[in-house]
Scaffold this motif. Structure first.
Motif, PDB file in Angstrom:
ATOM      1  N   LEU A  71      -9.078 -11.220   8.971  1.00 49.78           N
ATOM      2  CA  LEU A  71      -8.932 -10.835   7.568  1.00 49.78           C
ATOM      3  C   LEU A  71     -10.141 -11.373   6.817  1.00 49.78           C
ATOM      4  N   VAL A 110      -8.222 -11.597   1.062  1.00 51.71           N
ATOM      5  CA  VAL A 110      -6.861 -11.345   0.591  1.00 51.71           C
ATOM      6  C   VAL A 110      -6.837 -11.882  -0.832  1.00 51.71           C
ATOM      7  N   GLY A 135       0.723  -3.260  -2.978  1.00 59.66           N
ATOM      8  CA  GLY A 135      -0.461  -3.862  -2.388  1.00 59.66           C
ATOM      9  C   GLY A 135      -1.301  -2.777  -1.754  1.00 59.66           C
ATOM     10  N   HIS A 160      -4.429  -2.105   1.392  1.00 59.64           N
ATOM     11  CA  HIS A 160      -5.199  -2.614   2.526  1.00 59.64           C
ATOM     12  C   HIS A 160      -6.389  -1.684   2.722  1.00 59.64           C
ATOM     13  N   ILE A 207      -7.007  -7.155   1.960  1.00 59.06           N
ATOM     14  CA  ILE A 207      -5.656  -6.906   1.446  1.00 59.06           C
ATOM     15  C   ILE A 207      -5.651  -7.328  -0.013  1.00 59.06           C
ATOM     16  N   VAL A 261       3.110  -8.817   1.982  1.00 57.95           N
ATOM     17  CA  VAL A 261       2.039  -9.216   2.907  1.00 57.95           C
ATOM     18  C   VAL A 261       2.317  -8.665   4.302  1.00 57.95           C
ATOM     19  N   GLU A 297       1.433  -4.991   4.412  1.00 55.31           N
ATOM     20  CA  GLU A 297      -0.012  -4.742   4.485  1.00 55.31           C
ATOM     21  C   GLU A 297      -0.592  -5.174   5.836  1.00 55.31           C
TER      22      GLU A 297
END
Length: 172
Positions: A67, A70, A84, A86, A103, A121, A124
């Motif tokens: 990742l 975020v 959200g 992504h 994200i 979360v 995503e």
């Protein structure tokens, strides 16, 4: 009726129950009773949110791509768009393809019970492996959060309650 658009895919019986909760102004009470032991999460900065999402990713998807970012995003219009987002951006640099995974979570969830944040979360993160909302996608969601479908429903109630009453159930 206002608020029912969040429940388009649900059965007429469920929609009728939600309509009754809206008309009797009991959504906040229902959520308060269901989440009375849940404190507001402490992941209120982008750095803390990144750590939280990354720890979930490491726990469930060790071999998935890293990742890169975020963060909370005040440009996500939760009430009419998404909870959200992504993104996976691939850039070619010197003959190598680099994928950056980001994200973004709606600002409204900066102050919410931790299970609500986790549901978003998890949703995503599942998109890292499954791009569309298919059976495999939802299997990933329930693998990471067994209570995923109830949380998704409750987040919808949460959004309706804020839209109608203007304040989250934990502030009322």
């Amino acid at each position: 009726m206002a608020g029912l658009e969040y429940f388009q895919g649900y059965s007429p019986e469920i929609r009728l129950q939600v309509q009754n909760l809206i008309e009797t102004k009991r959504i906040g009470m229902v959520l308060k009773n269901r989440y009375k032991g849940e404190p507001i999460h402490q992941f209120n900065s982008d750095k803390l949110l990144f750590g939280y999402a990354n720890s979930l990713k490491q726990k469930y998807f060790k071999n998935a791509p890293v990742l890169n970012k975020v963060q909370y995003d005040n440009k996500i219009h939760v009430m009419h768009n998404a909870l959200g987002l992504h993104t996976a951006v691939t850039r070619v640099q010197g003959g190598k393809a680099n994928a950056k995974i980001e994200i973004r979570i709606g600002n409204i969830f900066k102050r919410a019970p931790e299970p609500f944040l986790k549901m978003i979360v998890v949703h995503e993160l599942a998109h890292i492996k499954e791009k569309t909302h298919n059976k495999a996608f939802y299997q990933l969601c329930t693998y990471m959060e067994p209570n995923y479908f109830q949380l998704e429903f409750d987040v919808r109630l949460f959004l309706v309650q804020i839209e109608i009453e203007g304040t989250p159930f934990f502030d009322s």
